[in-house]
Design a protein around this motif. Structure first.
Motif, PDB file in Angstrom:
ATOM      1  N   TRP A 158       6.275   3.225  -0.780  1.00 22.98           N
ATOM      2  CA  TRP A 158       5.230   2.055  -1.745  1.00 22.98           C
ATOM      3  C   TRP A 158       6.177   1.285  -2.515  1.00 22.98           C
ATOM      4  N   LEU A 159       5.751  -0.283  -2.105  1.00 22.87           N
ATOM      5  CA  LEU A 159       6.347  -0.893  -3.230  1.00 22.87           C
ATOM      6  C   LEU A 159       5.551  -1.835  -4.093  1.00 22.87           C
ATOM      7  N   ASP A 160       5.251  -1.629  -5.192  1.00 25.23           N
ATOM      8  CA  ASP A 160       4.321  -2.225  -6.147  1.00 25.23           C
ATOM      9  C   ASP A 160       5.131  -3.371  -6.894  1.00 25.23           C
ATOM     10  N   VAL A 161       4.480  -4.697  -6.157  1.00 28.62           N
ATOM     11  CA  VAL A 161       4.874  -5.885  -6.450  1.00 28.62           C
ATOM     12  C   VAL A 161       4.356  -6.364  -7.812  1.00 28.62           C
ATOM     13  N   LEU A 212      11.467 -11.270  -2.308  1.00 30.37           N
ATOM     14  CA  LEU A 212      11.462  -9.854  -2.148  1.00 30.37           C
ATOM     15  C   LEU A 212      12.844  -9.385  -1.638  1.00 30.37           C
ATOM     16  N   GLN A 229      11.604  -3.185   1.320  1.00 32.14           N
ATOM     17  CA  GLN A 229      10.789  -2.986   2.616  1.00 32.14           C
ATOM     18  C   GLN A 229      10.146  -1.769   2.168  1.00 32.14           C
ATOM     19  N   VAL A 255       2.816  -2.065   0.786  1.00 32.18           N
ATOM     20  CA  VAL A 255       3.066  -3.045  -0.469  1.00 32.18           C
ATOM     21  C   VAL A 255       1.747  -3.415  -0.855  1.00 32.18           C
ATOM     22  N   SER A 310      -0.027  -4.849  -5.002  1.00 38.26           N
ATOM     23  CA  SER A 310       0.022  -5.656  -6.195  1.00 38.26           C
ATOM     24  C   SER A 310      -1.201  -5.470  -6.970  1.00 38.26           C
ATOM     25  N   PHE A 316       4.840 -10.278   1.199  1.00 34.94           N
ATOM     26  CA  PHE A 316       4.278  -8.630   0.997  1.00 34.94           C
ATOM     27  C   PHE A 316       4.140  -8.494   2.705  1.00 34.94           C
ATOM     28  N   GLY A 333       6.336  -5.116   4.265  1.00 34.03           N
ATOM     29  CA  GLY A 333       5.088  -3.996   4.226  1.00 34.03           C
ATOM     30  C   GLY A 333       4.520  -3.833   5.403  1.00 34.03           C
ATOM     31  N   VAL A 349      -0.809  -4.025   3.741  1.00 32.00           N
ATOM     32  CA  VAL A 349      -0.591  -4.884   2.350  1.00 32.00           C
ATOM     33  C   VAL A 349      -1.915  -4.871   1.539  1.00 32.00           C
TER      34      VAL A 349
END
Length: 250
Positions: free
Chosen positions: A35-38, A88, A92, A96, A98, A115, A119, A122
């Motif tokens: 996971w990526l929390d933007v 970003l 990756q 993704v 937010s 995003f 990802g 999204v």
């Protein structure tokens, strides 16, 4: 205003957590994904992913060192770094996300395109500033009554191009994402009394508190008194907060 992590927590961070729980339930992502929390801010969504989504790993990025410092103190099991939603780089992840971010990004289509590039799945959510986020709606209605120029700061007007069902659907589809869905999420926001409602507006973190801090004392007192007359019934103040959530896949 984006360096005041503790003040932001008191203002709106406490209400973003129950929204994050419902958002993750709706996303329904299988476990063991990266996971990526933007725009992770103080870590509300990151913390909720760790508690409810069983991620393989999660990284949070945010442009505010002050918010990241608080996130590192509060959230264990994630990594955090300075990052920009519109750039970003080589980041990756499988997923993704937010939370409560897009309305404050200068170039929203560019951010959503990032995003989608970073990802495979999204998702995002933003407050319904027009009517559904009642705490803020009450404030801006009172502010505009006292100071007509507050309309230029009113989040319900400023963010209409992002904070709604059709704008979010168009943004996700425009970024090439498929199977796009949008839903509303409503959670209770119960304040112990008027002081519990009002004091977070004095912290300077967030659009409404930052605007309020610029006003002369007379206008500040008038807004407070008007809100108290409208909301204070001598007990808890029971409001709700609505967010719009969107999801799509690459």
């Amino acid at each position: 205003m984006w360096d005041l992590g503790d003040a932001y927590e008191r203002y709106v961070g406490r209400w973003s957590r129950p929204v994050a729980v419902e958002f993750l339930r709706w996303l329904d992502v299988p476990p063991d994904r990266t996971w990526l929390d933007v725009g992770c801010g103080t870590g509300a969504l990151t913390e909720t992913v760790l508690a409810h989504a069983r991620p393989a790993s999660i990284m949070g990025v945010d442009p505010s060192p002050g918010f990241l410092e608080l996130a590192r103190q509060r959230v264990h099991g994630a990594t955090f770094d300075v990052g920009n939603a519109m750039e970003l780089g080589d980041l990756q992840a499988d997923v993704v996300v937010s939370g409560l971010v897009l309305t404050f990004v200068p170039d929203v289509p560019r951010a959503v395109a990032e995003f989608a590039r970073a990802g495979s799945f999204v998702g995002s959510y933003v407050w319904d500033y027009t009517a559904g986020m009642q705490m803020m709606r009450h404030f801006w209605d009172a502010a505009r009554h006292v100071d007509p120029s507050a309309a230029t700061h009113d989040e319900g007007l400023r963010f209409a191009n992002v904070s709604g069902e059709e704008p979010l659907r168009a943004l996700w589809s425009g970024a090439g994402l498929r199977d796009v869905e949008v839903t509303g999420i409503v959670v209770p926001t119960v304040f112990r009394d008027f002081a519990d409602f009002w004091e977070p507006f004095l912290g300077g973190a967030g659009a409404a508190p930052a605007y309020y801090a610029t006003l002369p004392a007379g206008q500040q007192a008038a807004i407070r008194d008007l809100l108290e007359s409208r909301l204070d019934a001598g007990g808890p103040i029971e409001l709700t907060a609505k967010a719009w959530a969107v999801r799509g896949s690459r």
